[in-house]
Design an enzyme around this catalytic site. Structure first.
Site, PDB file in Angstrom:
ATOM      1  N   TYR A 114       0.993  -1.043   0.058  1.00 54.87           N
ATOM      2  CA  TYR A 114      -0.031  -0.053   0.303  1.00 54.87           C
ATOM      3  C   TYR A 114       0.967   1.300   0.007  1.00 54.87           C
ATOM      4  O   TYR A 114       1.695   1.485   0.962  1.00 54.87           O
ATOM      5  CB  TYR A 114      -0.807  -0.153   1.309  1.00 54.87           C
ATOM      6  N   GLU A 117      -0.323   3.809  10.394  1.00 53.41           N
ATOM      7  CA  GLU A 117      -1.938   3.869  10.099  1.00 53.41           C
ATOM      8  C   GLU A 117      -2.321   5.118  10.944  1.00 53.41           C
ATOM      9  O   GLU A 117      -3.468   5.137  11.549  1.00 53.41           O
ATOM     10  CB  GLU A 117      -2.543   2.390  10.537  1.00 53.41           C
TER      11      GLU A 117
HETATM   12  C1  LIG Z   1       7.606   0.453   9.389  1.00 56.83           C
HETATM   13  C2  LIG Z   1       6.557   1.349   8.906  1.00 56.83           C
HETATM   14  C3  LIG Z   1       6.025   0.742   8.003  1.00 56.83           C
HETATM   15  C4  LIG Z   1       4.923   1.612   7.352  1.00 56.83           C
HETATM   16  N1  LIG Z   1       4.218   0.997   6.301  1.00 56.83           N
HETATM   17  C5  LIG Z   1       3.300   1.969   5.598  1.00 56.83           C
HETATM   18  C6  LIG Z   1       2.895   1.429   4.360  1.00 56.83           C
HETATM   19  O1  LIG Z   1       2.682   0.188   3.977  1.00 56.83           O
HETATM   20  N2  LIG Z   1       2.237   2.276   3.602  1.00 56.83           N
HETATM   21  C7  LIG Z   1       2.111   3.644   3.796  1.00 56.83           C
HETATM   22  O2  LIG Z   1       1.627   4.393   3.036  1.00 56.83           O
HETATM   23  N3  LIG Z   1       2.858   4.042   4.727  1.00 56.83           N
HETATM   24  C8  LIG Z   1       3.514   3.284   5.837  1.00 56.83           C
HETATM   25  N4  LIG Z   1       4.016   3.747   6.755  1.00 56.83           N
HETATM   26  C9  LIG Z   1       4.204   5.203   6.859  1.00 56.83           C
HETATM   27  C10 LIG Z   1       3.416   5.571   8.464  1.00 56.83           C
HETATM   28  O3  LIG Z   1       2.039   5.517   8.211  1.00 56.83           O
HETATM   29  C11 LIG Z   1       3.900   7.042   8.614  1.00 56.83           C
HETATM   30  O4  LIG Z   1       5.264   7.013   9.127  1.00 56.83           O
HETATM   31  C12 LIG Z   1       3.071   7.728   9.719  1.00 56.83           C
HETATM   32  O5  LIG Z   1       1.637   7.840   9.220  1.00 56.83           O
HETATM   33  C13 LIG Z   1       3.608   8.874  10.176  1.00 56.83           C
HETATM   34  O6  LIG Z   1       4.173   9.656   9.143  1.00 56.83           O
HETATM   35  P1  LIG Z   1       5.571  10.446   9.284  1.00 56.83           P
HETATM   36  O7  LIG Z   1       6.476   9.309   9.661  1.00 56.83           O
HETATM   37  O8  LIG Z   1       5.901  11.249   8.362  1.00 56.83           O
HETATM   38  O9  LIG Z   1       5.437  11.320  10.568  1.00 56.83           O
HETATM   39  P2  LIG Z   1       5.011  12.768  10.569  1.00 56.83           P
HETATM   40  O10 LIG Z   1       3.616  13.050  10.029  1.00 56.83           O
HETATM   41  O11 LIG Z   1       6.156  13.893  10.299  1.00 56.83           O
HETATM   42  O12 LIG Z   1       4.878  12.966  12.153  1.00 56.83           O
HETATM   43  C14 LIG Z   1       5.953  13.074  13.271  1.00 56.83           C
HETATM   44  C15 LIG Z   1       5.345  13.496  14.304  1.00 56.83           C
HETATM   45  O13 LIG Z   1       4.677  14.586  14.442  1.00 56.83           O
HETATM   46  C16 LIG Z   1       3.111  14.593  14.921  1.00 56.83           C
HETATM   47  N5  LIG Z   1       2.218  15.196  14.200  1.00 56.83           N
HETATM   48  C17 LIG Z   1       1.919  15.226  12.792  1.00 56.83           C
HETATM   49  N6  LIG Z   1       0.931  16.054  12.725  1.00 56.83           N
HETATM   50  C18 LIG Z   1       0.580  16.680  13.728  1.00 56.83           C
HETATM   51  C19 LIG Z   1      -0.330  17.493  13.861  1.00 56.83           C
HETATM   52  N7  LIG Z   1      -1.092  18.062  12.995  1.00 56.83           N
HETATM   53  N8  LIG Z   1      -0.439  17.895  15.165  1.00 56.83           N
HETATM   54  C20 LIG Z   1       0.347  17.340  16.200  1.00 56.83           C
HETATM   55  N9  LIG Z   1       1.142  16.623  15.995  1.00 56.83           N
HETATM   56  C21 LIG Z   1       1.683  15.925  14.830  1.00 56.83           C
HETATM   57  C22 LIG Z   1       3.010  12.911  14.727  1.00 56.83           C
HETATM   58  O14 LIG Z   1       2.315  12.423  15.658  1.00 56.83           O
HETATM   59  C23 LIG Z   1       4.301  12.516  14.947  1.00 56.83           C
HETATM   60  O15 LIG Z   1       4.467  12.407  16.826  1.00 56.83           O
HETATM   61  C24 LIG Z   1       4.976   2.834   7.833  1.00 56.83           C
HETATM   62  C25 LIG Z   1       5.931   3.321   8.584  1.00 56.83           C
HETATM   63  C26 LIG Z   1       6.558   2.573   9.183  1.00 56.83           C
HETATM   64  C27 LIG Z   1       7.853   3.152  10.207  1.00 56.83           C
END
Ligand SMILES: Cc1cc2nc3c(=O)[nH]c(=O)nc-3n(C[C@H](O)[C@H](O)[C@H](O)COP(=O)(O)OP(=O)(O)OC[C@H]3O[C@@H](n4cnc5c(N)ncnc54)[C@H](O)[C@@H]3O)c2cc1C
Length: 542
Positions: free
Chosen positions: A118, A362
């Protein structure tokens, strides 16, 4: 059907994933493709549970998927995550595909046991999915008809990214975000960096790169541009519940080990399980938190299976509670094993690293807090406090029928929560994210407590042998609802400052006193005795 699948799963796991194998995969950072293929083979067909019968699946409901997810996660969350990605990757087709697309792709996934990925997240678009940059430009024929799309962009952190045979990729078409089905081997598609991770090291996580990747127009899911975000949100309804189940399993697995350890490890002349503080702090509280989360998840899953829609907030509550409780339980399990918990040999250390991801992927916990508080606050204002008052009345009724489950405390907690939400709204302090996060925590515990009390009441009424212990657990959790509302009210009251409003301190005091008066000591007394009762049950459990 679900029991049959779980039995088969247990047999395969016992055979293929004993502790030493699990630890080897973790140490080697290795995706066990052979084991995943066995689980997808016609003999086991684990993926069939989430595929409809008309396409060769078993047509399992949300309850089945949650049970299987929790079971898988309690063994190995890395392997479970590979399945989550197959389910996630399949969902855009399931919710948004045309009948022809469903028939083509879902039948292939079911019968060929394809690994799916995905692809939504990008380096600069994580929580903020709508900001993604991958493009899908139209390819036109001489008459201006759309014959295909050319995709360019980079996807980040894609589970199964390096091993999938099919990807569902979200990209920006001229009319908005849209999902596409992409087959492995398509020109222009390549696998990016392999991520070396803190936990779930048996799952494969990579970047996915698209450079002038041309797809036929028929690969646009739903054949209608701009439906991607709607489809992604529809997917979240189920998958957030599934990740909530991962949290519960990822916490229950190590906690089971901690309980078994505490029965055999002797210090100061007696098994650790006999030390009251140890048992209540490290085992009982976490056990109850997980049981409460399970009751709530079962309630939401049942509503989904009965055809309810618009349960996004309930899914967020299930995810937030299940994953945070799972993290706490796994952490306490390390503590319960002392130095041995910190050593790799006892596996609990690995399980704790694994479950950490559940509050990130997620939708992070902070995103769930934002969703829960926003929607419940709006609903509370729209209904002039009626939303939580209705839930309180439901608890009043339950208390009349089953006075032992702590429903009177939960009713008081719902009313206290209502007071805080309405006061903070009136004072225009809901613009502060910290207030909204506090709302979300209060709302989550109160709603989970309501579901738990209903389950306890049901078991008690049916004369189930588990009825007595569930009523005790529900009473303990009901007090948690009271506690979190008291604490939350205190934190929210801290938002008033005399500089902003001369009447501020008086208003804060009115709110606090109003909430506290709902919680007389006599109502919440008896916490420790109930926990001791649950502890005695766990000590006797084989
Ligand atoms: C092992 C692993 C598997 C994954 N598998 C998939 C997959 O199969 N497909 C896919 O599409 N994605 C996948 N992901 C991605 C995952 O869904 C994202 O990492 C996650 O949604 C967070 O996004 P980010 O890492 O960019 O963090 P960011 O969005 O940059 O967030 C960083 C921090 O800021 C906080 N934050 C962000 N926005 C706000 C706000 N508005 N207010 C307050 N706090 C906030 C967050 O809670 C977090 O603590 C995977 C990630 C990992 C690590």
């Amino acid at each position: 059907m679900c029991e049959m699948v779980i039995q088969t799963l247990r047999q395969v796991v016992a055979r293929e994933l004993p502790d030493d194998k699990v630890m080897e995969l973790d140490a080697m950072d290795h995706f066990p493709e052979d084991i995943i293929r066995k689980l997808l083979s016609p003999d086991v067909g684990l993926h069939l549970i989430f595929l409809p019968e008309e396409f060769g699946g078993l047509g399992g409901g949300a309850r089945d998927i949650c049970k299987v997810s929790e079971e898988m996660a309690s063994h190995d969350l890395g392997v479970a995550t590979a399945f989550l990605a197959i389910c996630l990757g399949t969902d855009p087709i399931l919710v948004g595909g045309t009948p022809e697309q469903k028939s083509k792709w879902l039948t292939r996934i079911a019968t060929e046991g394809l690994i799916v990925a995905y692809g939504v997240t990008e380096p600069e678009a994580g929580s903020d999915v709508a900001s993604l940059k991958a493009t899908a430009d139209r390819i036109l024929d001489a008459d201006g008809n759309v014959t295909g799309y050319r995709l360019n962009g980079t996807k980040q952190f894609i589970t199964n990214g390096g091993v999938a045979q099919i990807y569902t990729i979200l990209a920006r078409t001229p009319d908005g975000l849209s999902f596409f089905v992409v087959e492995r081997g398509t020109d222009g598609l390549s696998v990016g960096k392999h991520e070396e991770k803190h936990g779930i090291r048996a799952s494969n996580t990579t970047g996915v790169l698209m450079e002038d990747m041309d797809l036929p127009a028929e690969n646009l899911i739903g054949l209608d541009e701009g439906q991607g975000l709607k489809q992604a949100n529809a997917v979240f309804g189920y998958t957030r519940l599934m990740v909530g189940a991962f949290g519960l399993g990822g916490g229950q697995g190590p906690l089971n080990r901690a309980l078994a350890y505490a029965k055999t490890r002797e210090q100061f002349g007696a098994p650790l399980v006999e030390k009251q503080g140890y048992l209540l702090k490290l085992i009982v509280e976490n056990w109850i938190d997980l049981a409460a989360g399970r009751a709530h998840m079962e309630q939401v899953a049942m509503q989904l299976d009965e055809g309810a829609t618009d349960l996004g907030t309930e899914g967020s509550i299930a995810k937030l509670w299940g994953t945070e409780a799972g993290n706490r339980a796994a952490d306490a399990s390390i503590q319960a094993l002392g130095g041995y918990g910190y050593a790799k040999e006892y596996v609990v250390e690995k399980m704790r690293r694994d479950v950490r991801i559940t509050s990130i992927y997620e939708g992070t916990s902070e995103i769930q807090q934002s969703i829960i508080s926003l929607y419940r606050w709006k609903e509370s204002v729209r209904s002039k406090g009626g939303f939580y008052e209705n839930l309180a009345v439901d608890m009043d009724r339950l208390h009349e029928a089953e006075p032992e489950v702590g429903a009177a405390m939960i009713a008081a907690a719902f009313r206290g929560l209502n007071d805080v939400v309405m006061h903070m709204h009136k004072a225009r302090l809901t613009r502060n994210q910290i207030v909204m996060f506090t709302f979300a925590d209060m709302m989550t515990v109160c709603e989970v407590a309501g579901a738990f009390a209903h389950k306890a009441g049901r078991l008690h009424e049916q004369g189930d042998p588990q009825g007595e212990i569930f009523t005790a657990m529900s009473r303990v959790f009901a007090r948690k609802a009271v506690r979190i509302v008291s604490e939350g009210a205190g934190l929210c009251a801290g938002g008033w400052t005399a500089e902003q409003d001369p009447e501020a301190l008086t208003t804060a005091e009115i709110m606090l006193k109003g909430v506290m008066v709902r919680f007389p000591v006599a109502m919440t007394a008896g916490l420790w005795p109930d926990m001791v009762l649950v502890g005695a049950y766990l000590k006797s459990k084989s």
